[in-house]
Design a protein around this motif. Structure first.
Motif, PDB file in Angstrom:
ATOM      1  N   ASP A  10       0.786  -1.294   0.157  1.00 62.22           N
ATOM      2  CA  ASP A  10      -0.027  -0.054  -0.033  1.00 62.22           C
ATOM      3  C   ASP A  10       0.813   1.159  -0.007  1.00 62.22           C
ATOM      4  O   ASP A  10       0.645   1.997  -0.738  1.00 62.22           O
ATOM      5  N   SER A  11       1.794   1.513   0.874  1.00 65.94           N
ATOM      6  CA  SER A  11       2.711   2.487   0.764  1.00 65.94           C
ATOM      7  C   SER A  11       3.508   2.682  -0.464  1.00 65.94           C
ATOM      8  O   SER A  11       3.742   3.728  -1.003  1.00 65.94           O
ATOM      9  N   THR A  12       3.940   1.338  -0.854  1.00 63.66           N
ATOM     10  CA  THR A  12       4.785   1.484  -2.328  1.00 63.66           C
ATOM     11  C   THR A  12       3.749   2.160  -3.213  1.00 63.66           C
ATOM     12  O   THR A  12       4.202   2.732  -4.383  1.00 63.66           O
ATOM     13  N   PHE A  13       2.479   1.654  -3.323  1.00 60.81           N
ATOM     14  CA  PHE A  13       1.473   2.119  -4.305  1.00 60.81           C
ATOM     15  C   PHE A  13       1.360   3.551  -4.361  1.00 60.81           C
ATOM     16  O   PHE A  13       1.422   4.244  -5.358  1.00 60.81           O
ATOM     17  N   PHE A  14       1.292   4.199  -3.297  1.00 61.65           N
ATOM     18  CA  PHE A  14       1.172   5.616  -3.104  1.00 61.65           C
ATOM     19  C   PHE A  14       2.513   6.128  -3.507  1.00 61.65           C
ATOM     20  O   PHE A  14       2.370   7.092  -4.157  1.00 61.65           O
ATOM     21  N   HIS A  15       3.785   5.606  -3.179  1.00 63.63           N
ATOM     22  CA  HIS A  15       4.987   6.162  -3.668  1.00 63.63           C
ATOM     23  C   HIS A  15       5.222   6.422  -5.002  1.00 63.63           C
ATOM     24  O   HIS A  15       5.900   7.307  -5.595  1.00 63.63           O
ATOM     25  N   ALA A  16       4.939   4.959  -5.746  1.00 63.44           N
ATOM     26  CA  ALA A  16       5.493   4.989  -7.187  1.00 63.44           C
ATOM     27  C   ALA A  16       4.447   4.296  -7.923  1.00 63.44           C
ATOM     28  O   ALA A  16       4.980   3.991  -9.114  1.00 63.44           O
ATOM     29  N   GLY A  17       3.458   3.594  -7.455  1.00 65.20           N
ATOM     30  CA  GLY A  17       2.507   2.818  -8.275  1.00 65.20           C
ATOM     31  C   GLY A  17       1.676   3.323  -9.126  1.00 65.20           C
ATOM     32  O   GLY A  17       0.857   2.878  -9.982  1.00 65.20           O
ATOM     33  N   ILE A  18       1.216   4.806  -8.721  1.00 66.71           N
ATOM     34  CA  ILE A  18      -0.173   5.301  -9.401  1.00 66.71           C
ATOM     35  C   ILE A  18       0.202   5.698 -11.048  1.00 66.71           C
ATOM     36  O   ILE A  18      -0.608   5.395 -11.828  1.00 66.71           O
ATOM     37  N   PRO A  19       1.544   6.340 -11.216  1.00 72.60           N
ATOM     38  CA  PRO A  19       1.472   6.779 -12.692  1.00 72.60           C
ATOM     39  C   PRO A  19       1.755   5.596 -13.409  1.00 72.60           C
ATOM     40  O   PRO A  19       1.148   5.516 -14.611  1.00 72.60           O
ATOM     41  N   PRO A  20       2.558   4.442 -13.227  1.00 72.85           N
ATOM     42  CA  PRO A  20       2.409   3.289 -14.317  1.00 72.85           C
ATOM     43  C   PRO A  20       1.006   2.444 -14.263  1.00 72.85           C
ATOM     44  O   PRO A  20       1.069   2.083 -15.133  1.00 72.85           O
TER      45      PRO A  20
END
Length: 602
Positions: free
Chosen positions: A430-440
């Motif tokens: 979940d934290s990684t999604f917010f960190h860098a997962g949204i643009p891809p």
């Protein structure tokens, strides 16, 4: 607290204390070992001292740096903390901020991880500082970390440049008796002075700013307070050891133990970049042989340009990878001095148990369900404790933060143009999604990629110490729902399930796989709290036991790999280690012979 009382502090805590002591008004970070405790330390010292500060766990390192930098542009002292690979994420504003400069002191703390102990690389942040033309300070201990924060603010404000403080794992996590200093009351107020030719500089102005930065570096290379320190000024040897960071701390102790401080000159470099011009000239003039000890790349060595005199990583005398541990440094120094020491002991082969997910971790159930739903799939994953899903066969790739989503799309497109269909199920925290997962994810939707993304939502940043996420912010923050973000990215299949309900969650992942085969990206949010998060809601526990019908098939210990389930070689059956069993009872649905049962406990 009383400033007269010394206190045992971890390196990160000492650095945090120094930030508060020196009037830091804005401190930001994204958690990452070995830097994670710096911001939590700032929070603790801010509360203890009643300091007026903005302290924030940002969504990623780039955002964290930009927030802190804006505070510096407003005239306040600020700092941002991250690990070395986090600096990659923040490199864009980091490079530009060097050209634009600062008003209030701005310290970029980039904690390196030689080894590496908990990182995907052991890269040297000093190389990025050289690329950006930002001066670096390299502490050898927690106490020196505290000292160099004060020096860093003075340097930053004297030359109007960002300054990097670069502790390493052994400095961040070592403990030392620290004397707190009084907290400075700077009485500064935010006062941003508009100057578009500087703060919004176009390329032509950037050229001028680059020339100014070069001039600043030349003057910093002559700045007295950051010059190398000579430990033994009366030594008349023609040999010299030049060291920085944790390697300098080890070298000082080893030279003392070997009785070499009276025989070989020793210099500790506080500022490895830019290396002081006068020091460079004098050390090359006065010594015939120079040994350089530094982690991880030969940054100092590169600036000492005489290859005939200088030994180190470039000459092959010092290893170019891995930590410079005390026993290795002892051997290097002994060979340089021509004395004999016992050989470096070799680490025993094998031994110990490999790292695994905690007993009752919901990620274990998620990976098990993914393999049931897409048994022949490709499983890209990401950076987090769930990387240990590799033990379960549920992780095929780990590249960097957010790459699971991009690589899932890449695998889909690679197989599509090859005329094949292949299930792809990616996992991201979940934290990684917010960190860098949204643009891809947005890119995948817009490019009609077809794969399943399972967001492992345990409501915390678990691997680095349970820091908050945007979905579960600190008090006063506004929660951001993951499902709303996913749907806002254009995803048409977004469902939430509890992985501890293994049959139900497996069915949900199968539905997502079917949707992805026919339609587009499907997202499943695996929502269940981390068991080691003290803020998690209380849950009903079960007492799990294995009965006599156990066939000893070992599926629960090999394919599910829960450490609370232990195969007994004497009985050839599985037993439950009740000391570590969490009572999640997922294993009931894993056991093919239904030999595991439970008794509910209040």
């Amino acid at each position: 607290m009383s400033n007269d009382s010394r206190r045992l502090m971890q390196g990160n805590e000492a650095i945090a204390r120094a930030l508060v002591e020196n009037g830091c008004a804005v401190a930001t970070s994204y958690p990452g070992t070995p830097a994670s405790e710096i911001l939590s330390g700032v929070m603790a010292w801010q509360k203890a001292e009643g300091s007026a500060m903005h302290v924030e766990w940002a969504i990623n390192e780039k955002v964290a740096l930009e927030i802190a930098y804006a505070g510096s542009q407003s005239g306040l002292r600020t700092a941002v903390a991250m690990k070395q690979v986090g600096l990659n994420v923040a490199s864009d504003p980091f490079m530009s901020a060097a050209y634009l400069g600062v008003v209030g002191g701005f310290i970029v703390i980039s904690a390196d991880d030689p080894g590496p102990h908990s990182s995907q690389t052991e890269q040297d942040s000093r190389l990025l500082a050289m690329l950006a033309k930002v001066p670096v300070l390299d502490p050898d201990s927690p106490a020196q970390g505290q000292e160099l924060v004060a020096l860093g603010y003075e340097l930053s404000e004297a030359f109007q440049v960002p300054v990097m403080l670069r502790p390493t794992t052994r400095v961040c996590h070592a403990c030392q008796d620290i004397q707190p200093a009084p907290v400075q009351k700077l009485e500064r107020r935010a006062d941003f002075r508009k100057d578009p030719s500087r703060w919004a500089a176009t390329p032509n102005f950037r050229y001028r700013l680059h020339l100014e930065l070069n001039d600043k570096l030349a003057r910093i290379a002559a700045h007295g307070p950051t010059a190398p320190r000579r430990l033994n000024p009366h030594t008349r040897s023609k040999k010299a050891i030049v060291a920085s960071g944790a390697a300098a701390g080890h070298a000082k102790e080893i030279m003392t133990n070997l009785g070499l401080l009276d025989e070989i000159a020793f210099f500790q470099v506080l500022q490895p970049y830019p290396l002081h011009t006068r020091f460079t000239e004098e050390v090359l003039r006065d010594y015939d042989e120079i040994m350089v000890l530094e982690e991880t790349t030969g940054v100092i060595e590169m600036q000492l340009r005489d290859r005939a005199k200088v030994r180190g990583k470039l000459s092959g005398v010092v290893p170019e990878a891995g930590e410079l541990l005390p026993e290795l440094i002892e051997k290097i120094i002994a060979d340089f001095a021509g004395v004999t020491v016992p050989p470096v002991p070799k680490a025993p082969a094998g031994g110990g148990r490999r790292p695994t997910l905690c007993p009752g971790c919901p990620h274990r159930a998620s990976f098990y369900a993914i393999k049931k739903a897409a048994p022949k799939g490709i499983y890209p994953s990401d950076i987090g404790c769930y990387t240990l899903g590799a033990n379960l066969g549920g992780v095929d790739t780990v590249l960097c933060m957010g790459a699971a989503v991009s690589q899932a799309a890449g695998f889909h497109h690679a197989y599509r143009i090859s005329g094949e269909e292949r299930d792809v199920v990616a996992t991201i925290g979940d934290s990684t999604f917010f960190h860098a997962g949204i643009p891809p994810l947005i890119d995948a939707v817009s490019q009609n990629a077809r794969f399943v993304l399972v967001i492992l939502d345990n409501s915390t940043t678990a691997m680095t110490g349970n820091q908050p996420t945007p979905a579960m912010p600190l008090a006063g923050g506004v929660p951001v729902e993951i499902s709303s973000v996913v749907e806002g990215c254009g995803v048409r299949f977004c469902r939430t399930g509890d992985p501890l309900d293994l049959p139900g969650f497996t069915r949900l992942v199968k539905e997502a796989v079917d949707f992805a085969r026919k339609e587009s990206v499907a997202v499943v949010i695996a929502k269940s709290p981390c068991l080691v998060d003290k803020n998690r809601p209380k849950q009903q526990r079960s007492q799990v036991q294995v009965d006599a019908t156990c066939t000893g098939c070992r599926l629960c210990t090999s394919q599910f790999e829960c450490p609370a389930l232990v195969f007994d070689e004497a009985t050839k059956k599985v037993k439950v280690d009740l000391l570590i069993c969490s009572g999640c009872a997922v294993c009931l649905d894993v056991c093919p012979s239904r030999s595991i049962t439970r008794e509910e406990k209040p």
